[in-house]
Scaffold this motif. Structure first.
Motif, short mmCIF file in Angstrom:
data_model
loop_
_atom_site.label_atom_id
_atom_site.label_comp_id
_atom_site.label_asym_id
_atom_site.label_seq_id
_atom_site.Cartn_x
_atom_site.Cartn_y
_atom_site.Cartn_z
N THR A 254 0.86 -1.19 0.00
CA THR A 254 0.00 0.00 0.00
C THR A 254 0.89 1.23 0.00
O THR A 254 1.81 1.34 0.81
CB THR A 254 -0.94 0.01 1.22
N MET A 255 0.60 2.15 -0.92
CA MET A 255 1.41 3.35 -1.08
C MET A 255 0.59 4.58 -0.68
O MET A 255 -0.54 4.76 -1.13
CB MET A 255 1.88 3.48 -2.53
N ILE A 256 1.18 5.39 0.17
CA ILE A 256 0.59 6.65 0.59
C ILE A 256 1.47 7.77 0.06
O ILE A 256 2.68 7.76 0.26
CB ILE A 256 0.53 6.73 2.13
N ARG A 257 0.86 8.72 -0.61
CA ARG A 257 1.60 9.88 -1.12
C ARG A 257 0.97 11.15 -0.57
O ARG A 257 -0.21 11.40 -0.78
CB ARG A 257 1.60 9.92 -2.65
N MET A 258 1.75 11.93 0.16
CA MET A 258 1.24 13.14 0.77
C MET A 258 0.99 14.22 -0.29
O MET A 258 1.81 14.41 -1.20
CB MET A 258 2.23 13.67 1.81
N THR A 259 -0.13 14.94 -0.16
CA THR A 259 -0.50 15.97 -1.13
C THR A 259 -0.99 17.22 -0.42
O THR A 259 -1.86 17.94 -0.92
CB THR A 259 -1.61 15.46 -2.07
N ARG A 260 -0.43 17.48 0.74
CA ARG A 260 -0.92 18.62 1.53
C ARG A 260 -0.65 19.95 0.84
O ARG A 260 -1.40 20.89 0.97
CB ARG A 260 -0.27 18.60 2.92
N HIS A 261 0.44 20.03 0.12
CA HIS A 261 0.77 21.26 -0.58
C HIS A 261 0.33 21.17 -2.04
O HIS A 261 0.38 20.11 -2.65
CB HIS A 261 2.28 21.52 -0.54
N ASP A 262 -0.08 22.30 -2.59
CA ASP A 262 -0.45 22.32 -4.00
C ASP A 262 0.80 22.17 -4.86
O ASP A 262 1.89 22.61 -4.46
CB ASP A 262 -1.14 23.64 -4.36
N PRO A 263 0.68 21.58 -6.05
CA PRO A 263 1.83 21.51 -6.96
C PRO A 263 2.34 22.91 -7.27
O PRO A 263 1.58 23.87 -7.34
CB PRO A 263 1.26 20.84 -8.21
N LYS A 264 3.63 23.01 -7.48
CA LYS A 264 4.24 24.30 -7.79
C LYS A 264 3.74 24.78 -9.16
O LYS A 264 3.61 24.00 -10.09
CB LYS A 264 5.76 24.18 -7.82
N SER A 265 3.45 26.05 -9.24
CA SER A 265 3.09 26.64 -10.54
C SER A 265 4.35 27.24 -11.15
O SER A 265 5.02 28.05 -10.52
CB SER A 265 2.01 27.71 -10.36
N PHE A 266 4.67 26.84 -12.36
CA PHE A 266 5.91 27.26 -12.99
C PHE A 266 5.64 28.40 -13.97
O PHE A 266 5.02 28.20 -15.02
CB PHE A 266 6.55 26.08 -13.75
N LEU A 267 6.05 29.61 -13.62
CA LEU A 267 5.97 30.73 -14.53
C LEU A 267 7.24 30.69 -15.39
O LEU A 267 8.23 31.38 -15.12
CB LEU A 267 5.85 32.05 -13.75
N TRP A 268 7.19 29.87 -16.41
CA TRP A 268 8.41 29.47 -17.10
C TRP A 268 9.10 30.64 -17.79
O TRP A 268 10.32 30.80 -17.72
CB TRP A 268 8.08 28.37 -18.12
N ALA A 269 8.34 31.50 -18.45
CA ALA A 269 8.97 32.58 -19.20
C ALA A 269 9.74 33.52 -18.27
O ALA A 269 10.89 33.89 -18.55
CB ALA A 269 7.90 33.36 -19.97
N ASP A 270 9.12 33.88 -17.14
CA ASP A 270 9.81 34.76 -16.19
C ASP A 270 11.01 34.07 -15.59
O ASP A 270 12.07 34.67 -15.40
CB ASP A 270 8.84 35.18 -15.08
N ARG A 271 10.86 32.78 -15.25
CA ARG A 271 11.96 32.06 -14.61
C ARG A 271 13.13 31.91 -15.57
O ARG A 271 14.29 32.03 -15.17
CB ARG A 271 11.48 30.68 -14.14
N LEU A 272 12.87 31.63 -16.84
CA LEU A 272 13.94 31.48 -17.81
C LEU A 272 14.68 32.81 -17.99
O LEU A 272 15.91 32.82 -18.07
CB LEU A 272 13.38 31.00 -19.14
N SER A 273 13.95 33.90 -18.04
CA SER A 273 14.59 35.21 -18.19
C SER A 273 15.52 35.50 -17.02
O SER A 273 16.65 35.96 -17.21
CB SER A 273 13.52 36.30 -18.30
N ASP A 274 15.05 35.17 -15.80
CA ASP A 274 15.90 35.38 -14.62
C ASP A 274 17.15 34.51 -14.69
O ASP A 274 18.25 34.94 -14.34
CB ASP A 274 15.11 35.05 -13.34
N LEU A 275 16.97 33.27 -15.14
CA LEU A 275 18.06 32.32 -15.20
C LEU A 275 19.15 32.81 -16.17
O LEU A 275 20.34 32.79 -15.87
CB LEU A 275 17.55 30.95 -15.62
N LEU A 276 18.74 33.25 -17.33
CA LEU A 276 19.70 33.69 -18.34
C LEU A 276 20.39 34.99 -17.91
O LEU A 276 21.57 35.19 -18.20
CB LEU A 276 18.99 33.89 -19.68
N SER A 277 19.66 35.85 -17.21
CA SER A 277 20.27 37.10 -16.76
C SER A 277 21.34 36.85 -15.72
O SER A 277 22.32 37.61 -15.63
CB SER A 277 19.18 38.00 -16.17
N ALA A 278 21.19 35.78 -14.95
CA ALA A 278 22.15 35.48 -13.90
C ALA A 278 23.34 34.69 -14.41
O ALA A 278 24.33 34.51 -13.70
CB ALA A 278 21.46 34.70 -12.79
#
Length: 279
Positions: A254-278
């Motif tokens: 029997t497998m139990i998987r905790m889901t108390r937190h919502d999945p992360k929302s990935f704002l990919w365009a903003d994150r990629l821009s930050d990544l390349l700038s750094a």
């Protein structure tokens, strides 16, 4: 990375056919590799210990390799953007070329990598607990075999009861990524869940319980969990059991998987821009 023949052969020395772990050991390996678990608790050491420890070792090797690959390909992408101009300064041809470069970045090793994952160090640890009451485990031989396989820095063997272990080790709430429990009867399963439930990472942490479906006493554990799930509004954990239909006992998990937190929302365009700038 994958399980080597050498590790499989070493593990086979500790396989007890009547314990029914010949398939679930591979399941543990695959789950740890897929979820990149790094803090693992095992109650009931032996055959599965090798698979869990090797999965953690393979994860560590993958993480180290992927960090280097991610840094290298991100540097190349940043250089391409600088050459073509950034954003508004690009003509149609430049925008098209950068789009192709970005597609290459996504697919180059490590493909589809989420950079934020690699911001934290990966420090795998397995605490394997066994009080040796079953009488079928040679703990000295197991420790020696793990050392020979190069897994001693990951796998920590504890010859004791699991009861009180969390307090003794000062394991914080949410610190455990995966717990594998294969020990005793109904009372042991209840005590384990009561003690370790708060220590499982609420954001996707897992508990695996062995032999829960056709064991009359342990089947009540599954019923208890279903009642708890309904009481929690189905928002705190997922529950699924697997059956090995070709076996008449020791044939389920029997497998139990905790889901108390919502999945992360990935704002990919903003994150990629930050990544390349750094870069």
């Amino acid at each position: 990375m994958s399980l080597s023949d050498d590790v499989i052969e070493r593990a086979a020395r500790f396989l007890v056919p009547g314990m029914g772990t010949e398939n679930v050991a591979w399941l543990c390996y695959t789950l740890i590799r897929m979820t990149r678990s790094q803090r693992v608790i095992e109650v009931g050491a032996g055959y599965t210990t090798f698979f869990i420890a090797q999965a953690l070792a393979d994860n560590r090797a993958s993480e180290e390799c992927e960090r280097r690959q991610l840094a290298a390909k991100t540097e190349r992408l940043a250089a391409t953007r600088e050459t073509l101009g950034d954003g508004d300064g690009q003509d149609a041809a430049g925008a098209y070329a950068f789009s192709n470069a970005l597609a290459d970045w996504e697919c180059e090793p490590p493909p589809l990598a989420w950079p934020d994952h690699y911001g934290a160090d990966y420090t795998p640890r397995l605490d394997a607990i066994d009080d040796l009451s079953a009488g079928d485990l040679d703990a000295d031989a197991l420790g020696a075999a793990l050392s020979e396989a190069g897994l001693a820095d990951i796998a920590n063997l504890h010859r004791r009861s699991f009861r009180g272990f969390r307090a003794d080790q000062a394991i914080a709430d949410g610190a455990i990524d995966l717990a594998w429990f294969d020990c005793g009867g109904y009372a042991e399963y209840v005590d384990f869940l009561e003690e370790f439930w708060p220590a499982i990472d609420p954001d996707g942490g897992m508990i695996l319980l062995h032999s829960t479906l056709n064991n009359f006493h342990l089947s009540h554990i599954v019923k208890d969990l279903k009642m708890k799930q309904m009481g929690d509004g189905f928002g705190r954990f997922e529950l699924m059991s697997l059956l090995e239909p070709h076996k008449y006992r020791q044939n389920s998990v029997t497998m139990i998987r905790m889901t108390r937190h919502d999945p992360k929302s990935f704002l990919w365009a903003d994150r990629l821009s930050d990544l390349l700038s750094a870069t």
